[in-house]
Design an enzyme around this catalytic site. Structure first.
Site, PDB file in Angstrom:
ATOM      1  N   VAL A 274      29.134 -37.840  19.834  1.00 23.40           N
ATOM      2  CA  VAL A 274      30.425 -38.365  20.297  1.00 23.40           C
ATOM      3  C   VAL A 274      31.114 -37.309  21.166  1.00 23.40           C
ATOM      4  O   VAL A 274      30.676 -36.162  21.230  1.00 23.40           O
ATOM      5  CB  VAL A 274      31.351 -38.739  19.111  1.00 23.40           C
ATOM      6  CG1 VAL A 274      30.668 -39.697  18.163  1.00 23.40           C
ATOM      7  CG2 VAL A 274      31.816 -37.503  18.347  1.00 23.40           C
ATOM      8  N   HIS A 275      32.167 -37.715  21.820  1.00 25.13           N
ATOM      9  CA  HIS A 275      33.055 -36.791  22.515  1.00 25.13           C
ATOM     10  C   HIS A 275      34.340 -36.696  21.691  1.00 25.13           C
ATOM     11  O   HIS A 275      35.249 -37.513  21.874  1.00 25.13           O
ATOM     12  CB  HIS A 275      33.398 -37.289  23.924  1.00 25.13           C
ATOM     13  CG  HIS A 275      32.226 -37.379  24.848  1.00 25.13           C
ATOM     14  ND1 HIS A 275      32.094 -38.365  25.800  1.00 25.13           N
ATOM     15  CD2 HIS A 275      31.134 -36.608  24.967  1.00 25.13           C
ATOM     16  CE1 HIS A 275      30.971 -38.194  26.463  1.00 25.13           C
ATOM     17  NE2 HIS A 275      30.360 -37.123  25.972  1.00 25.13           N
ATOM     18  N   VAL A 429      36.133 -42.388  21.392  1.00 20.23           N
ATOM     19  CA  VAL A 429      35.787 -43.761  21.759  1.00 20.23           C
ATOM     20  C   VAL A 429      34.376 -43.816  22.334  1.00 20.23           C
ATOM     21  O   VAL A 429      33.873 -44.893  22.621  1.00 20.23           O
ATOM     22  CB  VAL A 429      36.780 -44.357  22.779  1.00 20.23           C
ATOM     23  CG1 VAL A 429      38.117 -44.612  22.116  1.00 20.23           C
ATOM     24  CG2 VAL A 429      36.955 -43.465  23.989  1.00 20.23           C
ATOM     25  N   HIS A 430      33.750 -42.679  22.519  1.00 16.52           N
ATOM     26  CA  HIS A 430      32.397 -42.647  23.088  1.00 16.52           C
ATOM     27  C   HIS A 430      31.397 -42.317  21.982  1.00 16.52           C
ATOM     28  O   HIS A 430      31.367 -41.197  21.489  1.00 16.52           O
ATOM     29  CB  HIS A 430      32.291 -41.590  24.192  1.00 16.52           C
ATOM     30  CG  HIS A 430      33.244 -41.810  25.322  1.00 16.52           C
ATOM     31  ND1 HIS A 430      33.660 -40.803  26.162  1.00 16.52           N
ATOM     32  CD2 HIS A 430      33.863 -42.931  25.756  1.00 16.52           C
ATOM     33  CE1 HIS A 430      34.495 -41.293  27.056  1.00 16.52           C
ATOM     34  NE2 HIS A 430      34.634 -42.585  26.834  1.00 16.52           N
ATOM     35  N   LEU A 431      30.595 -43.303  21.628  1.00 18.00           N
ATOM     36  CA  LEU A 431      29.612 -43.120  20.557  1.00 18.00           C
ATOM     37  C   LEU A 431      28.228 -43.386  21.135  1.00 18.00           C
ATOM     38  O   LEU A 431      28.029 -44.374  21.841  1.00 18.00           O
ATOM     39  CB  LEU A 431      29.879 -44.119  19.434  1.00 18.00           C
ATOM     40  CG  LEU A 431      31.296 -44.125  18.861  1.00 18.00           C
ATOM     41  CD1 LEU A 431      31.689 -45.517  18.406  1.00 18.00           C
ATOM     42  CD2 LEU A 431      31.409 -43.160  17.713  1.00 18.00           C
TER      43      LEU A 431
END
Lengths: 497, 152
Positions: A274-275, A429-431
């Protein structure tokens, strides 16, 4: 990056064309999930003449029917009302779209091509065969035309100008990120060219069927081959879908969870990337809040390790950003019109896991930050606060427990000293990367085209395949890889074994 | 899924011979326990402390929203939240329990600290999305009156 002129938005599919799932369905190719991976896969396969059925757990919501980033949107278009968390120290809140079109319906719409050096690294380190980064970038060209990637016409919103102004004052690299938006008549508010307006209608025009409000519970597998899927319909009744091939496109959490529930082992769900982001709210002399949109500027001076951008900032979200230190920050909420929320995102070296357990509907997600991640979050938040001061912020409210407010450069040192990742509201929100693609044994869950190792007809084609977090918004990478893999499936006759 | 799970659940419950803990765990996981009775009292006390001027009617509305969201949580998270909720609900039933609860939630305890944070996050998001002019103490009426005066 190729930027096409704003296109006239294509007609949306009439909701009547969207099916309600039935107890017994069948298709040559079943696609589970209708987001960036599923919708593009459906369009490629349907246009190649295959019999395609797309099933989506969420409902069809017309673009523009809901206020962006509102609680109602969270209820109807996000999984679990947007309240999902990867457990850890700290736990990391994340969101997943759960509606026709998936995350493309609800995200910021900012478009970043996969960086060339990242593609090269993925090819070499994960042994992705028959993979030419230039070919992928050519697909990205197509995607950019199809979803109308373009800059905003006219000026920018004030929260976006804040990022530009602060970064310019510090001499930091920054710029506008184009979005998949159409701006008819150069209106400032664009129409999001999400999957329900682009690839899903295209797939359906080519004969694909889309059934909504249908959850796939498990795949029935034997000898490395799946033949049917157990489903649950909107009213709770069970159903079955039979198929010859299945593409799992439920996103980086749901795809590995479904594979695990189906008894598929291997390198599945072990390397969630993730971020992670930390946030702050900044108060300015003038009213600048834009409740229903996000800034289009990002600051990339410290990329790929660290990036800055703007978040949704409606009054509820402003209150949330002040929550960790409510006792001292609470007065600021009365001036929410003067406040906007910003984030510092890092490229994490930590990893997470997705685990499914018997009789549990949902997977357990965990994530561990490394010491380097924690240090990066600390310095990222401090630099972001500095940027806000340079942009003219009167006061900055970092989102962590025990945070001091920041009014000048001296306060920055105090803030850095007080910061600890375990006290912060970390979210993402980035997976991605839960079924990484490639031929490297022990580090990949699917082959170079998404076929799950050890299986002959089960493919993954979504963010799960990205070998690591790309360091930029991943949707463009997801779409380009999904189209590449779907084309390969068609070219090989759909009979890879 | 739901009906099928219930069917499987009945079998499982019978098989385990009525073990109370196992049954509680199972019922929590299978969403048979509604969140409102478990988390409601704690959420209400927390909101009353954080936003003392929020009217009782509005507070009940917010608590209803919080419970609705807890009901929608992923199963494992919901299970954990309801376990913590049961603990705090029991604590509140004891004289002086709220004081102990406030002490506990102020400590940096992993997961335990997440519980009040979740309640507050949901509550605050609801309050300021629905009544953006709410004062920091939760007074919706005064703020709206001020807006009305300004408009006049």
């Amino acid at each position: 990056m190729t930027v096409s002129p704003a296109a006239v938005p294509p007609a949306t599919v009439p909701p009547a064309a969207v099916l309600r799932a039935t107890a017994a369905m069948d298709a040559d190719v079943l696609i589970i999930g209708s987001g960036a991976g599923g919708a593009t896969t459906a369009a490629v396969l349907a246009e190649a003449g295959l019999d395609v059925l797309v099933v989506e757990e969420g409902e069809w919501v017309e673009q523009g029917a809901l206020v962006p980033f509102s609680l109602e949107q969270m209820d109807r278009q996000y999984r679990a009302g947007g309240v999902t968390v990867a457990l850890g120290l700290p736990s990391i809140a994340y969101t997943e779209g759960r509606c026709a079109g998936g995350g493309t319906e609800v995200n910021s719409g900012l478009y970043w091509r996969p960086p060339g050096d990242v593609l090269q690294r993925w090819r070499e380190q994960f042994r992705i065969v028959d993979f030419d980064p230039d070919e992928l970038l050519a697909i990205a060209d197509e995607v950019e035309r199809d979803i109308s990637v373009c800059p905003a016409p006219g000026g920018y919103t004030e929260p976006s100008e804040v990022l530009r102004r602060g970064a310019d004052a510090l001499g930091w690299r920054n710029g506008e990120i184009p979005r998949w938006m159409a701006y008819p008549n150069d209106q400032p508010h664009g129409q999001r060219q999400s999957m329900t307006r682009t690839y899903l209608p295209r797939a359906m025009r080519a004969g694909a069927r889309l059934a909504v409000e249908c959850r796939v519970d498990r795949l029935r597998c034997g000898a490395g081959r799946a033949s049917s899927a157990d489903t649950t319909l909107a009213d709770g009744t069970p159903g079955t879908i039979t198929f010859r091939h299945v593409f799992v496109c439920g996103g980086a959490i749901q795809s590995p969870a479904l594979l695990q529930r189906s008894g598929i082992r291997g390198h599945i769900g072990r390397t969630l990337a993730v971020h992670p982001t930390v946030k702050l709210a900044a108060r300015f002399p003038e009213a600048l809040n834009v409740p229903d949109d996000v800034p289009v500027h990002q600051v990339k001076e410290f990329a790929p390790h660290l990036s800055f951008g703007g978040s949704a900032s409606n009054p509820g979200l402003v209150a949330l950003s002040l929550l960790d230190q409510w006792a001292t920050f609470q007065q600021a909420v009365t001036q929410w019109q003067h406040i906007s929320v910003y984030y510092a995102a890092i490229t994490s070296e930590g990893l997470g896991r997705v685990r499914s357990f018997p009789r549990m509907k949902d997977p357990v997600v965990t994530y561990g930050l490394t010491l380097r991640d924690r240090a990066l979050l600390r310095s990222g938040l401090a630099r972001l606060a500095l940027l806000m001061l340079e942009a003219g912020a009167l006061e900055v409210y970092p989102s962590f427990k025990g945070a001091p407010s920041v009014r000048n450069r001296r306060d920055l040192a105090t803030m850095q000293q007080a910061f600890s990742a375990t006290k912060a509201s970390v979210m993402t929100v980035h997976l991605c990367s839960t079924v990484p693609m490639g031929e490297l044994e022990g580090r990949t869950g699917a082959d170079s085209f998404g076929l799950v190792h050890g299986c002959s007809n089960i493919y993954v084609n979504d963010a799960s395949l990205l070998p690591t977090a790309p360091g930029v918004n991943p949707q463009a990478s997801v779409m380009a890889f999904a189209i590449r893999n779907a084309r390969h499936f068609v070219a090989s006759g759909g009979r890879r074994a | 899924m739901f009906s099928r799970s219930l069917k499987v659940g009945t079998t499982t419950t019978q098989r385990t011979g009525g073990d109370a803990i196992s049954q509680l765990r199972f019922h929590l996981l299978m969403r048979q326990v509604p969140a409102l009775p478990v988390v409601g009292s704690f959420a209400e006390r927390l909101l009353a402390a954080d936003l003392p001027d929020l009217t009782a009617a509005k507070r009940r509305e917010v608590v209803g929203f919080i419970a609705h969201r807890v009901d929608a949580l992923p199963s494992f998270t919901r299970f954990g939240v309801l376990l913590l909720g049961t603990f705090f609900r029991t604590l509140l039933a004891v004289p002086g329990g709220w004081g102990v609860a406030r002490l506990l939630i102020a400590l940096p305890l992993p997961l335990v600290a997440e519980y009040p944070r979740l309640m507050r996050s949901l509550g605050f998001a609801y309050v300021w999305e629905h009544w953006p002019a709410t004062t920091p103490t939760g007074d919706v009426a005064v703020a709206n009156a001020a807006i009305g005066e300004a408009a006049a």
